[in-house]
Design a protein around this motif. Structure first.
Motif, short mmCIF file in Angstrom:
data_model
loop_
_atom_site.label_atom_id
_atom_site.label_comp_id
_atom_site.label_asym_id
_atom_site.label_seq_id
_atom_site.Cartn_x
_atom_site.Cartn_y
_atom_site.Cartn_z
N ASN A 52 -12.36 4.09 3.53
CA ASN A 52 -11.14 3.58 3.37
C ASN A 52 -10.25 3.83 4.47
O ASN A 52 -8.99 3.71 4.38
CB ASN A 52 -10.85 4.53 2.15
N LEU A 54 -9.25 6.59 5.68
CA LEU A 54 -8.36 7.83 5.37
C LEU A 54 -8.82 9.00 6.38
O LEU A 54 -8.23 10.00 6.73
CB LEU A 54 -8.56 8.43 3.99
N ASP A 77 -3.12 -0.89 6.98
CA ASP A 77 -2.65 -1.25 5.56
C ASP A 77 -3.11 -2.39 4.98
O ASP A 77 -3.16 -2.58 3.83
CB ASP A 77 -1.02 -1.46 5.74
N ARG A 80 -6.64 -1.76 3.43
CA ARG A 80 -6.46 -0.84 2.23
C ARG A 80 -5.87 -1.79 1.09
O ARG A 80 -6.26 -1.34 -0.15
CB ARG A 80 -5.59 0.23 2.57
N THR A 81 -5.22 -2.83 1.36
CA THR A 81 -4.80 -3.63 0.17
C THR A 81 -5.87 -4.28 -0.40
O THR A 81 -5.70 -4.93 -1.66
CB THR A 81 -3.79 -4.78 0.49
N PHE A 87 -9.59 8.90 -6.88
CA PHE A 87 -10.00 10.20 -6.44
C PHE A 87 -10.30 11.25 -7.41
O PHE A 87 -10.29 10.82 -8.57
CB PHE A 87 -8.76 10.99 -5.65
N PHE A 93 1.08 9.71 -9.12
CA PHE A 93 2.43 9.78 -8.82
C PHE A 93 3.32 10.77 -9.90
O PHE A 93 3.68 9.84 -10.76
CB PHE A 93 3.31 8.86 -8.15
N HIS A 95 6.23 11.67 -10.51
CA HIS A 95 7.55 11.15 -10.76
C HIS A 95 7.80 9.86 -11.35
O HIS A 95 9.00 9.37 -11.36
CB HIS A 95 8.54 11.55 -9.64
N VAL A 109 3.88 -3.84 -1.92
CA VAL A 109 3.20 -4.32 -0.97
C VAL A 109 2.73 -5.73 -1.10
O VAL A 109 2.84 -6.51 -0.01
CB VAL A 109 1.79 -3.50 -1.01
N GLN B 179 -1.12 13.12 -2.27
CA GLN B 179 -0.31 12.08 -2.75
C GLN B 179 0.22 11.21 -1.56
O GLN B 179 0.10 9.77 -2.12
CB GLN B 179 1.26 12.82 -3.17
N ALA B 181 -2.07 10.26 0.59
CA ALA B 181 -3.28 9.63 0.78
C ALA B 181 -3.36 8.45 -0.23
O ALA B 181 -3.86 7.60 -0.05
CB ALA B 181 -4.52 10.57 0.65
N ALA B 182 -3.11 8.99 -1.50
CA ALA B 182 -3.33 7.92 -2.80
C ALA B 182 -2.05 6.80 -2.46
O ALA B 182 -2.55 5.60 -2.63
CB ALA B 182 -2.69 8.77 -4.13
N ALA B 183 -1.16 6.91 -1.67
CA ALA B 183 -0.12 5.97 -1.65
C ALA B 183 -0.53 4.92 -0.63
O ALA B 183 -0.55 3.71 -0.75
CB ALA B 183 1.27 6.57 -1.29
N ARG B 184 -1.02 5.94 0.41
CA ARG B 184 -1.71 4.98 1.73
C ARG B 184 -2.86 4.12 1.43
O ARG B 184 -3.05 3.05 1.65
CB ARG B 184 -1.83 5.70 2.88
N ALA B 185 -3.64 4.51 0.42
CA ALA B 185 -5.02 3.98 -0.12
C ALA B 185 -4.52 2.79 -1.08
O ALA B 185 -5.50 1.73 -0.99
CB ALA B 185 -5.73 4.82 -1.02
N LEU B 186 -3.48 2.73 -1.57
CA LEU B 186 -2.91 1.58 -2.33
C LEU B 186 -2.29 0.56 -1.42
O LEU B 186 -1.91 -0.48 -1.82
CB LEU B 186 -1.79 1.83 -3.38
N GLY B 187 -2.28 0.75 0.04
CA GLY B 187 -1.81 -0.10 0.87
C GLY B 187 -0.36 0.04 1.42
O GLY B 187 0.21 -0.81 2.07
N LEU B 188 0.11 1.10 0.65
CA LEU B 188 1.75 1.31 1.11
C LEU B 188 1.75 1.56 2.77
O LEU B 188 1.14 2.48 3.25
CB LEU B 188 2.54 2.34 0.25
N THR B 189 2.87 1.14 3.46
CA THR B 189 3.02 1.64 4.88
C THR B 189 3.52 2.82 4.86
O THR B 189 3.89 3.54 3.72
CB THR B 189 3.96 0.64 5.40
N GLN B 190 3.51 3.48 5.92
CA GLN B 190 4.18 5.03 6.17
C GLN B 190 5.53 5.01 5.61
O GLN B 190 5.83 5.91 4.96
CB GLN B 190 4.08 5.24 7.49
N GLN B 192 7.07 3.11 3.36
CA GLN B 192 7.23 2.89 2.06
C GLN B 192 6.55 4.09 1.15
O GLN B 192 7.20 4.60 0.21
CB GLN B 192 6.15 1.58 1.51
N VAL B 197 7.11 7.63 -2.42
CA VAL B 197 6.32 8.41 -3.15
C VAL B 197 7.01 10.10 -2.63
O VAL B 197 6.91 11.06 -3.46
CB VAL B 197 4.93 8.35 -2.65
#
Lengths: 249, 284
Positions: A52, A54, A77, A80-81, A87, A93, A95, A109, B179, B181-190, B192, B197
């Protein structure tokens, strides 16, 4: 036969002095399920995180849909899309409501309008029996529900490949099954998946190929009937004997 | 089932004992309060200087006489504090984001932001006010002189932004890497990931400490009276110097308390709530 969705060639990863993965080869054809098994610390999670992007690999190549994504010029990016990961610790998230968790990537995205994104989210939640949780915050949900939401969140952007990193390890035995049945459903849909797990029975059910990792090396691979039922490598035999003793088979 | 339940004799006995215990606790609290506070009051009131202090600090009729004047000054405090609070929020957020950024293009700004924070956290606020209040006009950048209110508020904004930036930065760093990592894994840019998040979680966590800083700001804005800005403190000083009666200082103090006490109570409540929430979430 079409090109594999994912291919790893000679992947190496180390954290400082400690080599976590060495010379890992892996081919994941479309619509297939690859299950990674092995003791904690054998490199399963690291392998998924490397796929991935990461984690940055130290050598070798990760080829996704025919493109070498370990090339630093690749748009991470964008890769990853097209690849979802779930995990062990859910990582929802806190919030955001369930529906906002799921629609975040769709809206930001993929620029899908809010209304359409929410419709799709509700539809997906409905499929996994979570429609009534749409407006809840993650801390009001059980672990099993949170993990299913996390799976829906990853699926929402229609990835080509799904990675599961010990998704049931933080759950009690009753909740494990509700998460695993989601994965079984995905397999029936033809989703290409790479799954790290400690659930040997589950591995036997869903795997097209089982890879046993030991100290960062895939020491044995093949259909579940072979690797789990009749292992040849002494390390696999020893691991499965201990799993058996623990009553987890 | 619940309807048919009547407390057992054991439970009834326990309740009786608890009632007695509660009454005894309440009695002890009352007696102790009366004794301690009474002793304090007695010491003050029976001291030799008390009649003089009462006359020069607690002259009610003089207090009422100077109230409108000090109130006008206090409104200036509130206005400047509001303007400062907004400016600080913007400046501090920018500094915090620059300091937590990793983009190579921002390297010189990271250096500048760090230097800025180090410098302004290291100089006493009063000195910054004096340096800017007297230093900037000497540069003669504008034809007409800049008002002391603007100069003083600028000094306060510069100092407070350094503190608040560090509070915000600590909030950003406290959001667990998973958190991100999860956001980046969804394809969000730094960017975003930061915006949708990390920052929302970070800011929520730092609300109580920021409210503390707001209370401190409300009081510290009064330091600009040293430049001659006609705020509550300055007005009280003027009223005092005319009569050598110090009641105006007490009046100004009461005005500050009327605003700061509700704010500190609110801060305490929010803090307790956020701690309770974190404990409820366990170690995750």
């Amino acid at each position: 036969m079409s090109a594999p969705v994912l291919a790893l060639e000679g992947v190496r990863k180390s954290f400082g002095e400690e080599v976590v993965l060495r010379d890992v080869q892996l081919v994941v054809p479309e619509h297939s399920v690859t299950v990674l098994v092995g003791a904690s610390g054998s490199g399963k999670s690291t392998l998924l995180r490397c796929i991935n992007l990461l984690e940055r690999i130290d050598d070798g190549q990760v080829i996704f849909d025919g493109v070498d994504i370990s090339d630093p010029r690749v748009d991470v990016d964008d890769v990853r899309t097209r690849m979802g990961i779930v995990f062990q610790a859910f990582n929802l998230f806190p919030h955001m409501t369930v529906v906002d968790n799921i629609t975040l990537a769709m809206r930001r995205v993929h620029h899908i309008p809010r209304r359409e994104a929410e419709e799709r989210a509700i539809e997906a939640l409905d499929r996994f029996g979570l429609a009534d949780k749409a407006g809840q915050y993650p801390d009001r949900l059980s672990g099993g529900q949170q993990q299913r939401v996390a799976i829906v969140r990853s699926l929402a952007v229609a990835p080509r490949l799904m990675l599961f990193d010990e998704v049931t390890s933080a759950l009690d035995p009753v909740l494990v099954n509700e998460v695993l049945s989601v994965v079984r459903d995905l397999r029936a849909d033809g989703m290409t998946m790479v799954i790290a797990t400690h659930e040997m029975g589950f591995a036997t059910q869903v795997a097209d190929e089982v890879c046993f990792l030991s100290e960062g090396v895939i020491v044995e691979r093949g259909p579940a009937a072979q690797v789990i039922e009749a292992p040849r490598d002494p390390r696999t035999q020893e691991f499965l004997r201990r799993v058996h003793e623990a009553g987890r088979l | 089932m619940a309807a048919s339940w009547t407390p057992s004799s054991v439970e009834l006995a326990r309740r009786g004992v608890r009632r007695v215990q509660d009454r005894r606790r309440a009695l002890v609290a009352v007696v102790s309060s009366v004794v301690v506070l009474g002793a304090l009051a007695t010491v003050v009131v029976t001291s030799t200087g008390w009649p003089v202090v009462k006359e020069t600090f607690f002259d009610v009729s003089y207090g009422i006489e100077v109230l409108p004047q000090i109130w006008d000054g206090f409104l200036l405090n509130l206005r400047l504090a509001a303007i400062a609070a907004v400016s600080i929020a913007v400046l501090a957020l920018v500094i915090a984001l620059v300091r937590t950024s990793t983009a190579p293009a921002l390297a010189p700004f990271r250096l500048l932001a760090t230097a800025y924070v180090d410098v302004f956290r290291g100089i006493p606020l009063l000195l910054v006010i004096l340096l800017i209040g007297f230093g900037v006009p000497a540069l003669q950048l504008t034809d007409s002189p800049v008002s002391v209110e603007v100069l003083g508020t600028t000094a306060v904004v510069l100092t407070y932004s350094a503190y608040v930036a560090e509070v915000i930065r600590s909030g950003v760093l406290s959001v667990h890497p998973s958190q991100r990592a999860a956001a980046r894994a969804l394809g969000l840019t730094q960017v975003q990931t930061l915006r949708f998040v990390v920052l929302p979680q970070a800011l929520r966590r730092v609300v109580p400490p920021l409210l503390n800083d707001l209370v401190a700001l409300l009081k510290d804005i009064g330091l600009i009276s040293i430049l001659g800005a006609p705020d509550a403190i300055r007005e009280a000083q003027i009223a005092t110097s005319l009569t050598f009666n110090y009641t105006p200082y007490v009046v100004a103090s009461i005005l500050f308390l009327l605003v700061t006490i509700p704010l500190t109570r609110l801060t305490d409540r929010l803090l307790e709530r956020s701690i309770a929430r974190q404990n409820a979430q366990g170690t995750a």
